[in-house]
Design a protein around this motif. Structure first.
Motif, PDB file in Angstrom:
ATOM      1  N   GLY A   1      43.569  38.781  24.234  1.00 19.60           N
ATOM      2  CA  GLY A   1      42.957  39.654  24.865  1.00 19.60           C
ATOM      3  C   GLY A   1      41.964  40.553  24.105  1.00 19.60           C
ATOM      4  O   GLY A   1      41.031  41.069  25.078  1.00 19.60           O
TER       5      GLY A   1
ATOM      6  N   LEU B   1      43.727  43.426  31.251  1.00 26.06           N
ATOM      7  CA  LEU B   1      44.038  42.413  31.804  1.00 26.06           C
ATOM      8  C   LEU B   1      44.924  41.455  32.346  1.00 26.06           C
ATOM      9  O   LEU B   1      45.364  42.422  33.472  1.00 26.06           O
TER      10      LEU B   1
ATOM     11  N   GLY C   1      48.966  45.628  27.492  1.00 25.97           N
ATOM     12  CA  GLY C   1      48.300  46.853  27.930  1.00 25.97           C
ATOM     13  C   GLY C   1      47.825  47.463  26.833  1.00 25.97           C
ATOM     14  O   GLY C   1      46.751  47.723  25.950  1.00 25.97           O
TER      15      GLY C   1
ATOM     16  N   ILE D   1      45.949  46.438  23.615  1.00 27.20           N
ATOM     17  CA  ILE D   1      44.587  46.009  23.142  1.00 27.20           C
ATOM     18  C   ILE D   1      44.258  47.703  23.531  1.00 27.20           C
ATOM     19  O   ILE D   1      43.346  47.963  22.378  1.00 27.20           O
TER      20      ILE D   1
ATOM     21  N   CYS E   1      47.931  45.652  31.878  1.00 26.74           N
ATOM     22  CA  CYS E   1      48.249  44.444  31.806  1.00 26.74           C
ATOM     23  C   CYS E   1      49.054  44.476  33.359  1.00 26.74           C
ATOM     24  O   CYS E   1      49.765  44.462  33.420  1.00 26.74           O
TER      25      CYS E   1
ATOM     26  N   VAL F   1      43.885  34.507  29.317  1.00 28.23           N
ATOM     27  CA  VAL F   1      44.067  35.632  29.971  1.00 28.23           C
ATOM     28  C   VAL F   1      42.490  36.043  30.510  1.00 28.23           C
ATOM     29  O   VAL F   1      41.342  36.086  29.364  1.00 28.23           O
ATOM     30  N   THR F   2      42.188  36.679  31.388  1.00 25.36           N
ATOM     31  CA  THR F   2      40.987  37.330  31.992  1.00 25.36           C
ATOM     32  C   THR F   2      40.934  39.047  31.461  1.00 25.36           C
ATOM     33  O   THR F   2      42.083  39.908  31.968  1.00 25.36           O
ATOM     34  N   ALA F   3      39.837  39.606  30.324  1.00 20.90           N
ATOM     35  CA  ALA F   3      39.253  41.137  30.193  1.00 20.90           C
ATOM     36  C   ALA F   3      38.779  41.448  31.376  1.00 20.90           C
ATOM     37  O   ALA F   3      37.474  40.839  31.944  1.00 20.90           O
TER      38      ALA F   3
ATOM     39  N   SER G   1      37.523  34.705  30.189  1.00 20.83           N
ATOM     40  CA  SER G   1      38.379  34.383  30.263  1.00 20.83           C
ATOM     41  C   SER G   1      38.166  34.172  29.418  1.00 20.83           C
ATOM     42  O   SER G   1      37.927  33.008  28.773  1.00 20.83           O
TER      43      SER G   1
END
Length: 350
Positions: A92, A117, A147, A150, A179, A205-207, A345
């Motif tokens: 992330g 995320l 989450g 981050i 998240c 993981v996609t932010a 990602s």
């Protein structure tokens, strides 16, 4: 001095009194306002799990501090993460540091946008990341602490403190940490990460730099009614996408996804429909808003004769679609992005 500048030693914060520790962290602005776990040397080492804490990851805005794996581990401990969550947290952080996310903009804007995320692949199940009922809400440790880790990195490394680095006028609840996972088991289509070029068996993981989810409640089973509801929310009055060129994220609930798939819709055709029907006419719109729409969204502006039409994104492919949530009701959501923000990602390295 920020927490990122402190040297972590075995007795760094060896408080016998947990309340005193919390007060000290709060006074130093090293928290999000909630209680934290002391990042002792032993805890940080367990979080690192043998990884090289000195590995550089880049610089984090808005203070542009150098970011190392060790810093991320410290904040994961603070957040209450279990050590097995750390690969997802680390992925992330790599994602939010990618220039495509525009973290500098997300951290410093007056807009309420924050970072969310989305987890795909085996890690969802292995770590028990909620992809079903109440996935944006409380109740699951993995979602809450990943989450939050981050966000604490964004505070303690990046310097995203209210007024001192984070200028958000209103903020939103996902600034405590956000998240979720895709509900791949309830999706009638291929997973989000597979669409983005990753293998199905890969954890990703996609932010996303987005605001809080805007609920779309459509009771009808008619696919056009469902799609029109989502399309209308993309470019509703006052929404970010009226002004910003970016990649929005649409979360389609399993009930809506089932009705759409049963009527022959897949993700590409849904994106195409939303891109077409999410268009609004701005002919004759003047003033500051009209100027911003034409300048900030120039790549989304189309003309048909004397008409000026504004699309929600540059292309249909810019609209991200994730299937998530429970089957208890006909709900979907639109998450509005901040300006020049792209979905990023990153593969999760074990």
């Amino acid at each position: 001095m920020s927490l990122a500048d402190k040297e972590i030693t075995g007795d760094l914060l060896a408080y016998d009194d947990v309340e005193a520790m919390g007060e000290e962290f709060y006074a130093q602005m090293w928290t999000d306002g909630l209680p934290v776990v002391a990042p002792t040397e032993d805890r940080v080492e367990r979080m690192l799990g043998g990884r090289d804490g000195g590995e550089p990851l880049g610089t984090m805005p808005p203070r542009w501090r150098r970011t190392f794996v060790h810093h991320v581990a410290v904040n994961a401990v603070l957040a209450g993460c279990r050590a097995e969550y750390f690969p997802v947290v680390l992925a992330g952080v790599r994602a939010i540091l990618d220039p495509g996310l525009n973290l500098y903009g997300v951290q410093g804007t007056t807009n309420p946008a924050g970072v969310m995320l989305v987890v795909n692949g085996p890690a969802r199940l292995e770590l028990d990341v909620n992809s079903g009922h109440n996935l944006f809400g409380q109740g699951r440790r993995a979602n809450a602490t990943i989450g939050r880790a981050i966000r604490l990195c964004m505070i303690n490394i990046g310097g995203g403190l209210p007024v001192l680095g984070d200028m958000s006028t209103l903020g939103n609840p996902n600034k405590y940490g956000s998240c979720i996972a895709e509900n791949e088991e309830r999706s009638p289509w291929e997973p989000f990460h597979v669409e983005r070029g990753f293998a199905a068996e890969e954890s990703v993981v996609t932010a996303a730099g987005v605001t809080a989810p805007q609920n779309i409640a459509i009771l009808s089973q008619d696919p056009i009614a469902i799609l029109d509801g989502i399309a209308g929310a993309l470019m509703s009055s006052g929404s970010n996408l009226l002004l910003f060129t970016a990649q929005p994220l649409v979360v389609i609930g399993p009930v809506h996804a089932t009705h759409l798939a049963r009527n022959g819709y897949d993700k590409p055709s849904i994106r195409e429909y939303l891109w077409e029907q999410g268009t609004i006419e701005i002919t004759g719109t003047t003033g500051t808003d009209g100027k911003a729409m034409r300048e900030w969204k120039a790549r989304c502006l189309h003309t048909e004769g004397d008409r000026e039409l504004l699309r929600p994104a540059v292309t249909p492919d810019d609209i991200g679609i994730v299937v998530a949530g429970g089957q208890s009701g006909p709900h979907s959501a639109v998450l509005q992005p901040f300006n020049i923000t792209r979905l990023v990602s990153v593969s999760v390295a074990v």
